[in-house]
Scaffold this motif. Structure first.
Motif, PDB file in Angstrom:
ATOM      1  N   GLN A   1       0.833  -1.207   0.000  1.00  0.00           N
ATOM      2  CA  GLN A   1       0.000   0.000   0.000  1.00  0.00           C
ATOM      3  C   GLN A   1       0.869   1.259   0.000  1.00  0.00           C
ATOM      4  O   GLN A   1       0.599   2.210  -0.734  1.00  0.00           O
ATOM      5  CB  GLN A   1      -0.951  -0.002   1.187  1.00  0.00           C
ATOM      6  CG  GLN A   1      -1.952   1.128   1.142  1.00  0.00           C
ATOM      7  CD  GLN A   1      -3.018   1.024   2.216  1.00  0.00           C
ATOM      8  OE1 GLN A   1      -3.062   0.065   2.982  1.00  0.00           O
ATOM      9  NE2 GLN A   1      -3.885   2.005   2.279  1.00  0.00           N
ATOM     10  N   LEU A   2       1.921   1.263   0.801  1.00  0.00           N
ATOM     11  CA  LEU A   2       2.831   2.410   0.816  1.00  0.00           C
ATOM     12  C   LEU A   2       3.475   2.617  -0.556  1.00  0.00           C
ATOM     13  O   LEU A   2       3.571   3.742  -1.044  1.00  0.00           O
ATOM     14  CB  LEU A   2       3.914   2.227   1.876  1.00  0.00           C
ATOM     15  CG  LEU A   2       3.474   2.401   3.323  1.00  0.00           C
ATOM     16  CD1 LEU A   2       4.563   1.932   4.273  1.00  0.00           C
ATOM     17  CD2 LEU A   2       3.105   3.854   3.592  1.00  0.00           C
ATOM     18  N   ARG A   3       3.883   1.537  -1.172  1.00  0.00           N
ATOM     19  CA  ARG A   3       4.497   1.622  -2.507  1.00  0.00           C
ATOM     20  C   ARG A   3       3.504   2.169  -3.531  1.00  0.00           C
ATOM     21  O   ARG A   3       3.863   2.976  -4.386  1.00  0.00           O
ATOM     22  CB  ARG A   3       4.998   0.254  -2.955  1.00  0.00           C
ATOM     23  CG  ARG A   3       6.102  -0.321  -2.098  1.00  0.00           C
ATOM     24  CD  ARG A   3       7.455   0.040  -2.646  1.00  0.00           C
ATOM     25  NE  ARG A   3       8.499  -0.686  -1.937  1.00  0.00           N
ATOM     26  CZ  ARG A   3       9.460  -0.089  -1.255  1.00  0.00           C
ATOM     27  NH1 ARG A   3       9.511   1.221  -1.182  1.00  0.00           N
ATOM     28  NH2 ARG A   3      10.381  -0.794  -0.633  1.00  0.00           N
ATOM     29  N   SER A   4       2.255   1.734  -3.425  1.00  0.00           N
ATOM     30  CA  SER A   4       1.241   2.209  -4.380  1.00  0.00           C
ATOM     31  C   SER A   4       0.967   3.706  -4.208  1.00  0.00           C
ATOM     32  O   SER A   4       0.495   4.361  -5.129  1.00  0.00           O
ATOM     33  CB  SER A   4      -0.060   1.413  -4.233  1.00  0.00           C
ATOM     34  OG  SER A   4      -0.751   1.784  -3.061  1.00  0.00           O
ATOM     35  N   GLN A   5       1.300   4.236  -3.025  1.00  0.00           N
ATOM     36  CA  GLN A   5       1.118   5.664  -2.758  1.00  0.00           C
ATOM     37  C   GLN A   5       2.385   6.469  -3.061  1.00  0.00           C
ATOM     38  O   GLN A   5       2.457   7.653  -2.763  1.00  0.00           O
ATOM     39  CB  GLN A   5       0.681   5.874  -1.312  1.00  0.00           C
ATOM     40  CG  GLN A   5      -0.672   5.276  -1.017  1.00  0.00           C
ATOM     41  CD  GLN A   5      -1.052   5.348   0.445  1.00  0.00           C
ATOM     42  OE1 GLN A   5      -0.283   5.774   1.303  1.00  0.00           O
ATOM     43  NE2 GLN A   5      -2.262   4.910   0.746  1.00  0.00           N
ATOM     44  N   GLY A   6       3.396   5.798  -3.613  1.00  0.00           N
ATOM     45  CA  GLY A   6       4.595   6.501  -4.040  1.00  0.00           C
ATOM     46  C   GLY A   6       5.781   6.450  -3.091  1.00  0.00           C
ATOM     47  O   GLY A   6       6.833   7.019  -3.402  1.00  0.00           O
ATOM     48  N   TRP A   7       5.650   5.790  -1.951  1.00  0.00           N
ATOM     49  CA  TRP A   7       6.788   5.706  -1.017  1.00  0.00           C
ATOM     50  C   TRP A   7       7.878   4.849  -1.641  1.00  0.00           C
ATOM     51  O   TRP A   7       7.621   3.764  -2.154  1.00  0.00           O
ATOM     52  CB  TRP A   7       6.323   5.142   0.328  1.00  0.00           C
ATOM     53  CG  TRP A   7       7.432   5.052   1.322  1.00  0.00           C
ATOM     54  CD1 TRP A   7       8.015   6.083   1.986  1.00  0.00           C
ATOM     55  CD2 TRP A   7       8.078   3.862   1.766  1.00  0.00           C
ATOM     56  NE1 TRP A   7       9.000   5.613   2.820  1.00  0.00           N
ATOM     57  CE2 TRP A   7       9.058   4.258   2.696  1.00  0.00           C
ATOM     58  CE3 TRP A   7       7.939   2.515   1.462  1.00  0.00           C
ATOM     59  CZ2 TRP A   7       9.890   3.340   3.337  1.00  0.00           C
ATOM     60  CZ3 TRP A   7       8.762   1.599   2.091  1.00  0.00           C
ATOM     61  CH2 TRP A   7       9.722   2.010   3.022  1.00  0.00           C
ATOM     62  N   LYS A   8       9.115   5.340  -1.594  1.00  0.00           N
ATOM     63  CA  LYS A   8      10.217   4.658  -2.262  1.00  0.00           C
ATOM     64  C   LYS A   8      11.319   4.203  -1.307  1.00  0.00           C
ATOM     65  O   LYS A   8      12.420   3.881  -1.742  1.00  0.00           O
ATOM     66  CB  LYS A   8      10.810   5.558  -3.331  1.00  0.00           C
ATOM     67  CG  LYS A   8       9.808   5.914  -4.416  1.00  0.00           C
ATOM     68  CD  LYS A   8      10.463   6.574  -5.563  1.00  0.00           C
ATOM     69  CE  LYS A   8       9.531   7.035  -6.644  1.00  0.00           C
ATOM     70  NZ  LYS A   8       8.325   6.326  -6.869  1.00  0.00           N
ATOM     71  N   GLY A   9      11.034   4.165  -0.015  1.00  0.00           N
ATOM     72  CA  GLY A   9      12.047   3.777   0.962  1.00  0.00           C
ATOM     73  C   GLY A   9      12.373   2.293   0.919  1.00  0.00           C
ATOM     74  O   GLY A   9      11.843   1.532   0.118  1.00  0.00           O
ATOM     75  N   ARG A  10      13.248   1.887   1.809  1.00  0.00           N
ATOM     76  CA  ARG A  10      13.689   0.497   1.928  1.00  0.00           C
ATOM     77  C   ARG A  10      12.946  -0.173   3.078  1.00  0.00           C
ATOM     78  O   ARG A  10      12.450   0.503   3.982  1.00  0.00           O
ATOM     79  CB  ARG A  10      15.194   0.448   2.195  1.00  0.00           C
ATOM     80  CG  ARG A  10      16.030   1.179   1.148  1.00  0.00           C
ATOM     81  CD  ARG A  10      15.949   0.583  -0.250  1.00  0.00           C
ATOM     82  NE  ARG A  10      16.355  -0.787  -0.335  1.00  0.00           N
ATOM     83  CZ  ARG A  10      17.598  -1.219  -0.531  1.00  0.00           C
ATOM     84  NH1 ARG A  10      18.577  -0.353  -0.684  1.00  0.00           N
ATOM     85  NH2 ARG A  10      17.873  -2.501  -0.584  1.00  0.00           N
TER      86      ARG A  10
END
Length: 119
Positions: free
Chosen positions: A67-76
């Protein structure tokens, strides 16, 4: 300074781990649930997500990460779990994400974080 979001549903583990990492110089944010984690990421820049795989009564750490990735978060991401079978699922979810079996020690945790910082 590296900002870390620790998502852990067990209060004692969350507090001890966050305190340790603060003392090691990291900017720490904590959340007990995926919803809390999503709110933290919306308000703060987060470099590393340190999340339990299984979050009691909530969606799992994998779903939250997607879900975070789908919202654009690019962290590790670093996945953790006390369930030894979770390592296989973690590898399928993100083959580059370290997996720390619980209980993990200070040195193991810091090495996983430092490795992500270097890459």
């Amino acid at each position: 300074m590296t900002a870390i979001l620790l998502v852990e549903d067990e209060p004692a583990v969350r507090e001890v781990t966050a305190t340790l990492l603060r003392h090691c110089g990291f900017v720490m944010h904590t959340a007990a649930t995926p919803d809390e984690a999503l709110a933290v990421v919306a308000r703060h820049p987060i470099d590393i997500l340190l999340t339990d795989v299984y979050l009691l009564g909530h969606s799992d750490g994998y779903s939250m990460t997607r879900q975070l990735r789908s919202q654009g978060w690019k962290g590790r991401v670093i996945f953790t779990s006390g369930d030894p079978d979770a390592i296989d699922a973690a590898r399928l979810e993100d083959e580059d994400a370290p997996f720390l079996p619980k209980p993990y020690g200070r040195n193991m945790l810091l090495e996983a974080i430092r490795e992500l910082e270097r890459s």
